[in-house]
Design a protein around this motif. Structure first.
Motif, PDB file in Angstrom:
ATOM      1  N   SER A  68       0.947  -1.299  -0.067  1.00  0.00           N
ATOM      2  CA  SER A  68       0.072   0.068  -0.152  1.00  0.00           C
ATOM      3  C   SER A  68       0.945   1.278   0.045  1.00  0.00           C
ATOM      4  O   SER A  68       0.364   2.310  -0.050  1.00  0.00           O
ATOM      5  CB  SER A  68      -0.869  -0.077   1.251  1.00  0.00           C
ATOM      6  OG  SER A  68      -0.219   0.134   2.450  1.00  0.00           O
ATOM      7  N   THR A 112       0.009   8.236   5.436  1.00  0.00           N
ATOM      8  CA  THR A 112      -0.587   8.233   4.070  1.00  0.00           C
ATOM      9  C   THR A 112      -0.161   6.764   3.306  1.00  0.00           C
ATOM     10  O   THR A 112       0.936   6.325   3.594  1.00  0.00           O
ATOM     11  CB  THR A 112      -0.439   9.134   2.909  1.00  0.00           C
ATOM     12  OG1 THR A 112       0.873   9.212   2.691  1.00  0.00           O
ATOM     13  CG2 THR A 112      -0.813  10.407   3.734  1.00  0.00           C
ATOM     14  N   PRO A 157      -0.688   5.881  -0.428  1.00  0.00           N
ATOM     15  CA  PRO A 157      -1.289   6.184  -1.702  1.00  0.00           C
ATOM     16  C   PRO A 157      -1.684   4.823  -2.660  1.00  0.00           C
ATOM     17  O   PRO A 157      -2.594   4.951  -3.532  1.00  0.00           O
ATOM     18  CB  PRO A 157      -0.107   6.979  -2.675  1.00  0.00           C
ATOM     19  CG  PRO A 157       0.853   7.354  -1.315  1.00  0.00           C
ATOM     20  CD  PRO A 157       0.671   6.524  -0.373  1.00  0.00           C
ATOM     21  N   GLY A 167      -5.852   4.855  -2.559  1.00  0.00           N
ATOM     22  CA  GLY A 167      -5.296   5.573  -1.672  1.00  0.00           C
ATOM     23  C   GLY A 167      -6.116   5.739  -0.332  1.00  0.00           C
ATOM     24  O   GLY A 167      -7.032   5.506  -0.134  1.00  0.00           O
ATOM     25  N   THR A 177      -2.922   9.573  -6.901  1.00  0.00           N
ATOM     26  CA  THR A 177      -1.823   9.681  -5.794  1.00  0.00           C
ATOM     27  C   THR A 177      -2.299  10.123  -4.511  1.00  0.00           C
ATOM     28  O   THR A 177      -1.565  10.904  -3.882  1.00  0.00           O
ATOM     29  CB  THR A 177      -0.739  10.523  -6.489  1.00  0.00           C
ATOM     30  OG1 THR A 177      -0.577  10.151  -7.988  1.00  0.00           O
ATOM     31  CG2 THR A 177       0.727   9.626  -5.807  1.00  0.00           C
ATOM     32  N   ALA A 224      -3.890  14.874  -3.450  1.00  0.00           N
ATOM     33  CA  ALA A 224      -3.872  13.980  -4.650  1.00  0.00           C
ATOM     34  C   ALA A 224      -3.671  14.649  -6.093  1.00  0.00           C
ATOM     35  O   ALA A 224      -4.451  15.015  -6.609  1.00  0.00           O
ATOM     36  CB  ALA A 224      -5.342  13.251  -4.573  1.00  0.00           C
TER      37      ALA A 224
END
Length: 280
Positions: free
Chosen positions: A84, A106, A108, A115, A137, A162
């Motif tokens: 991930s 995070t 993505p 994401g 993204t 993103a």
């Protein structure tokens, strides 16, 4: 050998041993985190008088809290979902008012490429919340800022960038989503987007308190800009947003304007400046 010479040699030997130990520590930490892509200073988390830091290694799907004294892990978190890219970006802020920094991480490539970001309770060190994106993204950038509701309530929100998110037929317009995380309950409360194809809005996000007259905190969001005939990106800009208004400032041509952000009092005049990084 005189007593003075003996003391000098003993002191020199101690310094050599200490230097060797530091070199070994530097080697070990550089080897352990050779694929790391994110690092964040978080202050003294274990009470030993030394500031500690977070390291994110998305290739390994690993985030660690590292002692600033011994350079050994104080806590570790593994990606909840394989492959991930968990640990791509990091942010920290006290969400629940217990005086301990909580963490946003995070990922993505999570949720099949949509994401996601994960909330970690800084006291229990457990993952306590998750927000899922919509591709583009999602998770390339992250920060905490108190923007919602109006007037802001003192509890920071999480903002996620993103930058390759498309809008209709316009590619890589970019999007930033605001999540309320009060009581570690994650819900979307707003979005903002770029204005044109290849803006890459949301390349970087940063906040450092209030920069203007309106209530709440301000957030700076960069748009790196799209490709030109001479460079990989041009036409970049940044915006300063608060709970009421948005101000846009254009960057110089033919550079990847907005690859990073620093908000701080750089010149010591008791007013914060915005420093924007320009990659090539």
């Amino acid at each position: 050998m005189s007593a003075t010479e003996s003391l000098f040699l003993r002191a020199l030997w101690i310094l050599l041993l200490a230097s060797n130990a530091l070199a070994q520590q530097a080697y070990e930490i550089s080897r352990r985190y050779r694929n790391a892509e994110a690092v964040l200073a978080v202050g003294d988390q274990n009470g030993d008088g030394h500031p500690d830091f977070l390291v994110g290694d998305p290739q390994a799907g690993l985030v660690e809290l590292v002692s600033g004294r011994s350079f050994t892990p104080l806590a570790s978190w593994r990606e909840p979902t394989p492959n991930s890219r968990f640990g791509t970006r990091l942010a920290a802020r006290d969400v629940n008012g217990d005086g301990v920094l909580d963490i946003a991480v995070t990922a993505p490539a999570d949720q099949g490429g949509l994401g996601a970001f994960y909330l970690i309770n800084g006291t229990t060190r457990a993952i306590v919340g998750r927000g899922v994106g919509n591709g583009g993204t999602f998770g390339w950038s992250v920060c905490f800022a108190d923007l919602y509701p109006f007037p802001p309530d003192g509890v920071p929100e999480v903002l996620i960038g993103a930058p390759t998110r498309s809008s209709g037929t316009s590619l890589q317009v970019g999007e930033v989503t605001v999540y309320e995380v009060k009581n570690f309950i994650v819900r979307t409360v707003g979005t903002s987007t770029g204005r044109a194809a290849f803006d890459r809005y949301g390349e970087s996000i940063a906040s450092n308190g209030n920069l203007g007259p309106n209530p709440g905190e301000d957030v700076v969001i960069t748009a790196r800009g799209g490709p030109s005939s001479l460079t990989p990106c041009s036409g970049g800009y940044f915006v300063v947003r608060d709970s009421i208004s948005t101000t846009r400032v254009n960057g110089p041509p033919r550079v990847c304007f907005g690859s990073s952000i620093l908000i701080d009092d750089v010149d010591g005049d008791n007013a914060k400046e915005i420093v924007i990084g320009c990659g090539f």
